[in-house]
Write a protein that holds these residues in place. Structure first.
Motif, short mmCIF file in Angstrom:
data_model
loop_
_atom_site.label_atom_id
_atom_site.label_comp_id
_atom_site.label_asym_id
_atom_site.label_seq_id
_atom_site.Cartn_x
_atom_site.Cartn_y
_atom_site.Cartn_z
N VAL A 127 0.89 -1.16 0.00
CA VAL A 127 0.00 0.00 0.00
C VAL A 127 0.93 1.21 0.00
O VAL A 127 1.43 1.63 1.03
N THR A 128 1.14 1.75 -1.17
CA THR A 128 2.14 2.80 -1.29
C THR A 128 1.55 4.16 -1.62
O THR A 128 2.21 5.16 -1.50
N GLN A 129 0.32 4.20 -2.04
CA GLN A 129 -0.29 5.48 -2.37
C GLN A 129 -1.68 5.54 -1.78
O GLN A 129 -2.53 4.70 -2.07
N ARG A 130 -1.87 6.50 -0.93
CA ARG A 130 -3.18 6.67 -0.32
C ARG A 130 -3.65 8.08 -0.65
O ARG A 130 -2.94 9.05 -0.42
#
Length: 74
Positions: free
Chosen positions: A7-10
């Motif tokens: 999960v690298t972009q929120r």
């Protein structure tokens, strides 16, 4: 089989806020004086933080600037 999920972009989710505030005349006609953002609309958060945002806003909605938490203003 081993797996890794990254999960690298929120991203914040402000679509509803953007749609509601797009037409300020319509808001005024319906007696809506302000629309406030909390939770994931501001920034991605874990569920507990978003719930706390809602709880805090409910307690502070009648303050001079409910968009800014009291603990920051004091």
């Amino acid at each position: 089989m081993d797996s890794v999920v990254l999960v690298t972009q929120r991203l914040s989710r402000s679509t509803l806020y953007d749609e509601l505030t797009r037409n300020s005349e319509s808001l005024e006609e319906n007696g809506i004086t302000r629309v406030l953002r909390i939770g994931d609309c501001l920034e991605p958060r874990v569920t507990a933080e978003s719930v706390f945002d809602g709880h805090r806003l409910a307690r502070e909605i009648d303050t001079s600037d409910p968009a800014v938490p009291l603990w920051i203003r004091s």
